[in-house]
Design an enzyme around this catalytic site. Structure first.
Site, PDB file in Angstrom:
ATOM      1  N   SER A   1       0.844  -1.189   0.000  1.00 28.62           N
ATOM      2  CA  SER A   1       0.000   0.000   0.000  1.00 28.62           C
ATOM      3  C   SER A   1       0.883   1.245   0.000  1.00 28.62           C
ATOM      4  CB  SER A   1      -0.963  -0.044   1.187  1.00 28.62           C
ATOM      5  OG  SER A   1      -2.017   0.863   1.025  1.00 28.62           O
TER       6      SER A   1
ATOM      7  N   ASP B   1      -9.463  -3.846  -5.870  1.00 25.59           N
ATOM      8  CA  ASP B   1      -8.985  -2.955  -4.816  1.00 25.59           C
ATOM      9  C   ASP B   1      -9.588  -1.565  -5.001  1.00 25.59           C
ATOM     10  OD1 ASP B   1      -7.566  -1.542  -2.897  1.00 25.59           O
ATOM     11  OD2 ASP B   1      -5.638  -2.445  -3.420  1.00 25.59           O
TER      12      ASP B   1
ATOM     13  N   HIS C   1      -8.270  -4.993  -1.490  1.00 24.86           N
ATOM     14  CA  HIS C   1      -7.024  -4.424  -0.986  1.00 24.86           C
ATOM     15  C   HIS C   1      -6.266  -5.414  -0.101  1.00 24.86           C
ATOM     16  CE1 HIS C   1      -4.392  -1.040  -0.240  1.00 24.86           C
ATOM     17  NE2 HIS C   1      -4.492  -1.208   1.066  1.00 24.86           N
TER      18      HIS C   1
END
Length: 680
Positions: A531, A617, A651
């Site tokens: 991330s 995501d 995600h």
């Protein structure tokens, strides 16, 4: 595949050409074909690791007690707990009636006598390749359950309700909701949030069970920088409607017994001031940073929550994180010297004190403590060699009572491993902590996996990992670089790694890698981050590719400039407080362009890079790593550069635990291969 036309954009007089912008459209068959071709290529390039992947998967599986129970948590008349069963992907949420203050005895593999199953994730998931529960909240009277499910990974959930007295599913069904929610005191009403097109939770609705009327809009946040949320205080006396940006918060409260009433603002928002609220009997506790960088604790009367009187003053060396109030004591969760801690404030006039822990490196936190009148404090504890542990701290005797330590099968012995704290020196002289774990007897310098994050004041504290043992037992050192932009050393540490100081995050990480080599810890180093930590990976690949034998970037935020320039994308406007606003600020634009990974790929040799992403995501869109890998292949030397896209996940990657273990085994086998340890 048809030739795609590059996109040309001009900002602040600067023209940039994005030849891979077409990859943003996941509805384009060419995009899907491209991602599937990349998956096939990655599978071919890692085919030689198939045996090692399977071995590591079996190691993870073999060390995990597949049929297990969590420690029950007391709430009202029930003990609540989760359990897992061997061969099943998802957990099972359960409860049993409470009889006394001591949790029922745990017997893994055996349901507790009188068990009531609230939710069975395996039954709910069915044959779906992806499944996630977003919300699971029992009403204050214990008679109803609100829960939500997601079958694609896009984090838009469908909310449903269950009558726990009959086991029947109620007809009420609400699609398109966000995480969380809150019950009214009598369980007749449920409050929930929904997101806008930019995936920002911005509205709070009130739903009356059994009603066919349209749900009532309670609050709408018009400022695009702010998220909203709704919850109950631990006392279950007040509904708390919070609105917050990255740097500012505003809270509204309402008596939970009056769900149709009007919410009252605790203190109007003031840019840069964050605060939270805890109900403490005859007053509120307010944790805030008004003229207190590392936060201070205040109390406020119930009839005027804006009137704050100091309880704990600000300290430069201590970041206050959270507070739980009980009938006879207050527990304060804090951070000091790069470690977490818990401070007890007795209400009987005794002096405050900190709970002591034996290890030099650890992570402790307040756990679930829903009961207001109790003499026990539930806490969680772990270190790099101690598996996650659940304790009750007896506030009368000071005794730490171990309720459960996560079992690690296969003969794991913490005494076989060592953990250390090192300090690297950054380019500007700042000392940067590094947490290290290694198996005793490992010959140094050793191959090393260096992990980093460094954004949003999120701290990567010393933690235990079952899957990590597959590295340590093969002679690999594991290290965490606690770089600026995280919160490990307080709010200042965060402030010095964001906005126009963001590059400190990257140079700190490189300094940590060089320190590990210079001090004899490390030979070859693979870097890993996800991330915003994926942005870190992309940046250090550009700045110091020679320092790394490989880089793993998971759901990586590597196209930062283009994303933050586009307010139509999910979360962009919210993120301006973290990264700056390049759309309207020339200085921010120039600064972000100077570090954004996608914009700064050079022609020199890069280490092998593995990017892992998910098609659905909603936080870091799949096109960022797809574009990044494509441009690396076009402009850089070295490699190879691989892209792996989960075509049915979000995600957090794949949802089932066995699927997640296989995904981790894939990443670890690739890491070991780059470190020269890639044998079965």
């Amino acid at each position: 595949m048809a030739k795609k036309v590059p996109v040309e954009r001009t900002h602040h007089g600067d023209t940039v050409i994005d030849e891979y912008a077409w990859l943003r459209d996941k509805n384009d068959p060419d995009t899907i074909a491209y991602l599937e071709a990349e998956n096939a290529y990655t599978e071919k390039m890692t085919a030689h690791l198939g045996g090692l992947q399977e071995t590591i998967f079996q190691e993870i599986k073999g060390r995990t007690l597949e049929t297990d129970l969590s420690v029950p948590v007391r709430k009202g008349a029930w003990w609540y707990y989760n359990r897992t069963e061997e061969g099943k992907q998802y957990g099972i949420q359960c409860r049993v009636a409470a009889d006394g203050d001591n949790p029922p005895e745990l017997r893994p593999g055996e349901p507790l006598p009188g068990e009531q199953i609230l939710l069975d994730g395996n039954e709910l998931a069915g044959d779906s390749p992806y499944f996630s529960i977003g919300t699971s909240i029992v009403s204050p009277d214990g008679t109803k359950l609100a829960y939500s499910t997601d079958y694609t990974g896009d984090e838009r959930f469908t909310l449903r309700f269950k009558d726990l007295t009959t086991g029947e599913l109620l007809p009420d069904e609400i699609p398109g909701v966000f995480y969380g929610g809150a019950w009214s005191a009598d369980g007749s009403t449920f409050f929930y949030t929904v997101v806008d097109d930019a995936w920002r939770p911005y509205r709070v609705y009130r739903h009356t069970l059994g009603s066919t009327d349209e749900d009532v809009l309670v609050y709408e946040e018009e400022d695009e920088r702010f998220w909203v949320g709704i919850g109950l205080t631990r006392s279950q006396r007040y509904l708390v409607l919070s609105a917050g940006s990255k740097i500012t918060s505003e809270i509204r409260i309402l008596d939970a017994a009056d769900p149709t009433g009007e919410f009252t603002v605790v203190r109007p928002r003031e840019t840069g001031v964050e605060y939270s609220l805890e109900h403490a009997g005859d007053h509120f506790l307010i944790l805030h940073n008004a003229s207190a960088l590392n936060f201070a604790l205040a109390r406020a009367p119930l009839d005027d929550p804006s009137d704050w009187t100091p309880v704990i003053e600000h300290r430069e060396d201590t970041r206050l994180l959270d507070v739980d109030a009980f009938k006879d004591h207050i527990a304060v969760y804090f951070r000091r010297d790069g470690l977490t801690g818990i401070r007890i404030l007795p209400r009987d006039g005794r002096e405050p004190y900190d709970i002591e822990f034996p290890e030099p490196l650890y992570d402790v936190a307040l756990s679930a403590n829903p009961e207001y009148e109790t003499n026990r404090l539930r806490i969680s504890y772990t270190s790099m060699i101690t598996p996650p542990s659940v304790y009750d701290y007896d506030l009368r005797t000071g005794e730490l009572i171990l309720l459960k330590q996560k079992p690690v099968l296969g003969g794991y012995d913490p005494a076989d491993y060592e953990q250390f704290r090192e300090w690297a020196t950054a380019d500007d002289g700042t000392r940067v902590p590094i947490s290290i774990v290694v198996k005793k007897g490992t010959k140094r310098p050793a191959p090393t996996l260096l992990y980093g994050y460094g954004s949003y004041e999120s701290s990567i504290d010393p933690y235990f990992s079952v899957s990590r043992l597959s590295l340590l037992d093969r002679g690999v050192v594991f290290a965490i670089a606690h770089v600026r932009g995280g919160g490990e050393l307080g709010r200042r540490w965060y402030e010095d790694g964001k906005l126009l100081k963001k590059k400190n995050t990257f140079t700190d990480f490189i300094a940590c890698a060089r320190h590990l080599k210079a001090t004899g810890w490390s030979s070859r180093i693979v870097a890993r981050g996800g991330s915003a930590g994926g942005l870190l990976m992309g940046a250090v690949a550009n700045l110091a590719p020679e320092e790394f034998a490989g880089i793993v970037a998971e759901v990586p935020f590597v196209d930062a400039l283009n994303t933050i320039l586009d307010p139509s994308l999910p979360l962009t406007v919210i993120e301006w407080d973290e990264w700056g606003d390049p759309l309207h600020d020339r200085e921010v634009y120039a600064y972000m362009k100077s570090y954004s990974p996608y914009e700064n790929i050079g022609p020199g040799p890069y280490p092998p890079i593995l990017a892992i992403t998910s098609l659905n995501d909603t936080r870091v869109l799949f096109h960022e790593p797809a574009k990044w890998i494509a441009r690396l292949r076009d402009k850089a030397g070295g490699g190879p550069f691989l892209l792996k896209t989960e075509m049915g996940a979000g995600h957090g990657g794949r949802s089932g635990r066995y699927d997640a273990w296989r995904e981790e085994a894939f990443a670890l086998s690739w890491i070991l291969d780059q470190l020269g340890c890639g044998t079965v």
